[in-house]
Design a protein around this motif. Structure first.
Motif, PDB file in Angstrom:
ATOM      1  N   LYS A 190     -31.944 -32.597  13.842  1.00  0.00           N
ATOM      2  CA  LYS A 190     -31.932 -31.804  12.613  1.00  0.00           C
ATOM      3  C   LYS A 190     -32.181 -30.328  12.885  1.00  0.00           C
ATOM      4  CE  LYS A 190     -31.154 -35.349  10.016  1.00  0.00           C
ATOM      5  NZ  LYS A 190     -29.978 -35.452   9.157  1.00  0.00           N
TER       6      LYS A 190
ATOM      7  N   LEU B 246     -39.300 -37.457  10.231  1.00  0.00           N
ATOM      8  CA  LEU B 246     -38.233 -37.158   9.275  1.00  0.00           C
ATOM      9  C   LEU B 246     -38.398 -38.047   8.053  1.00  0.00           C
ATOM     10  CD1 LEU B 246     -35.452 -35.880   8.498  1.00  0.00           C
ATOM     11  CD2 LEU B 246     -34.385 -37.756   9.787  1.00  0.00           C
TER      12      LEU B 246
ATOM     13  N   TYR C  31     -37.322 -32.959   6.062  1.00  0.00           N
ATOM     14  CA  TYR C  31     -36.788 -33.643   4.886  1.00  0.00           C
ATOM     15  C   TYR C  31     -35.269 -33.618   4.941  1.00  0.00           C
ATOM     16  CZ  TYR C  31     -41.431 -33.252   2.784  1.00  0.00           C
ATOM     17  OH  TYR C  31     -42.765 -33.358   2.528  1.00  0.00           O
ATOM     18  N   ASP C  32     -34.631 -34.776   4.761  1.00  0.00           N
ATOM     19  CA  ASP C  32     -33.174 -34.819   4.656  1.00  0.00           C
ATOM     20  C   ASP C  32     -32.774 -35.872   3.635  1.00  0.00           C
ATOM     21  OD1 ASP C  32     -33.187 -37.370   5.884  1.00  0.00           O
ATOM     22  OD2 ASP C  32     -31.562 -36.861   7.235  1.00  0.00           O
TER      23      ASP C  32
ATOM     24  N   ALA D  95     -31.989 -29.893   7.713  1.00  0.00           N
ATOM     25  CA  ALA D  95     -33.167 -30.483   7.092  1.00  0.00           C
ATOM     26  C   ALA D  95     -34.115 -29.370   6.688  1.00  0.00           C
ATOM     27  CB  ALA D  95     -33.859 -31.445   8.055  1.00  0.00           C
TER      28      ALA D  95
ATOM     29  N   THR E  73     -36.621 -39.161   4.473  1.00  0.00           N
ATOM     30  CA  THR E  73     -35.340 -39.167   3.766  1.00  0.00           C
ATOM     31  C   THR E  73     -35.573 -39.417   2.282  1.00  0.00           C
ATOM     32  OG1 THR E  73     -34.170 -39.953   5.730  1.00  0.00           O
ATOM     33  CG2 THR E  73     -33.088 -40.277   3.617  1.00  0.00           C
TER      34      THR E  73
ATOM     35  N   CYS F 176     -31.567 -38.914  15.474  1.00  0.00           N
ATOM     36  CA  CYS F 176     -31.336 -37.936  14.411  1.00  0.00           C
ATOM     37  C   CYS F 176     -31.772 -36.570  14.926  1.00  0.00           C
ATOM     38  CB  CYS F 176     -32.155 -38.279  13.162  1.00  0.00           C
ATOM     39  SG  CYS F 176     -31.595 -39.750  12.296  1.00  0.00           S
TER      40      CYS F 176
END
Length: 197
Positions: free
Chosen positions: A162, A122, A138-139, A81, A124, A160
């Motif tokens: 990252k 997070l 950020y992913d 990420a 997305t 999650c």
């Protein structure tokens, strides 16, 4: 014929992210044809999903259908990420997951006890983030992972995780597969601790 049900499923977008775990856990690729690459040792499964929300959601649903009714499995999304200023290779748990294109979609993973890594929010997106002007990770898969995973397990068993791959000083176009594998490999001890918890 369905396979025996493992207790841990780790969903990973890229092969370079999965490679260190496949080696560490001595996972073998399942021989029958699948739309996603599935690696297992009977107890743990690593699924290479491909990039993006649609690929991730499809992989979660498909993988949990392949195995016989797992009872409250641990479901993890591990991957890279971006962040505004966190150091490359550092790792974070998502404590809030937001769909940037649909702000109504927000998920809050439940933490039971203390974890060995810090947490942050997070976000997305459907394409790589190129501006680092907002705090948070950020992913491209997290929200789809959580939205589908919650249908198969309890929220305190879904996380999650990252690893920072890019920031405002080293943007996304500097990422390469070898560096990603090294970063994940360096975090294997922390990943193990979180899996055990």
């Amino acid at each position: 014929m369905k396979n025996k049900s493992p207790s841990l499923f780790i969903f990973i977008a890229l092969a370079c992210e999965a490679k260190p775990l496949i080696q560490k856990y001595a996972l073998k690729k399942l021989p029958q044809p699948h739309p996603f690459e599935l690696y297992s040792n009977g107890e743990k499964v690593v699924i290479i999903t491909g990039v993006g929300k649609v690929a991730m959601a499809g992989a979660v649903a498909y993988s949990l259908a392949v195995f016989q009714n797992p009872q409250n499995p641990v479901l993890m999304n591990l991957g890279i990420a971006g962040h505004q200023n966190k150091p490359l290779g550092s790792m974070y748990l998502a404590d809030k997951i937001i769909d940037v294109e649909n702000r109504k979609k927000k998920f809050y993973p439940q933490f039971v006890g203390e974890f060995s890594v810090p947490s942050t929010n997070l976000k997305t997106l459907s394409k790589p983030q190129t501006e680092y002007n907002v705090d948070g990770l950020y992913d491209m898969e997290g929200v789809a992972f959580f939205e589908m995973a919650i249908k198969f397990s309890s929220s305190e068993l879904i996380h999650c995780l990252k690893v920072i791959s890019d920031n405002q000083h080293q943007p996304a176009d500097t990422i390469n597969a070898k560096r990603v594998s090294v970063w994940i490999n360096q975090q294997l001890a922390n990943i193990d601790i979180i899996v055990e918890q």
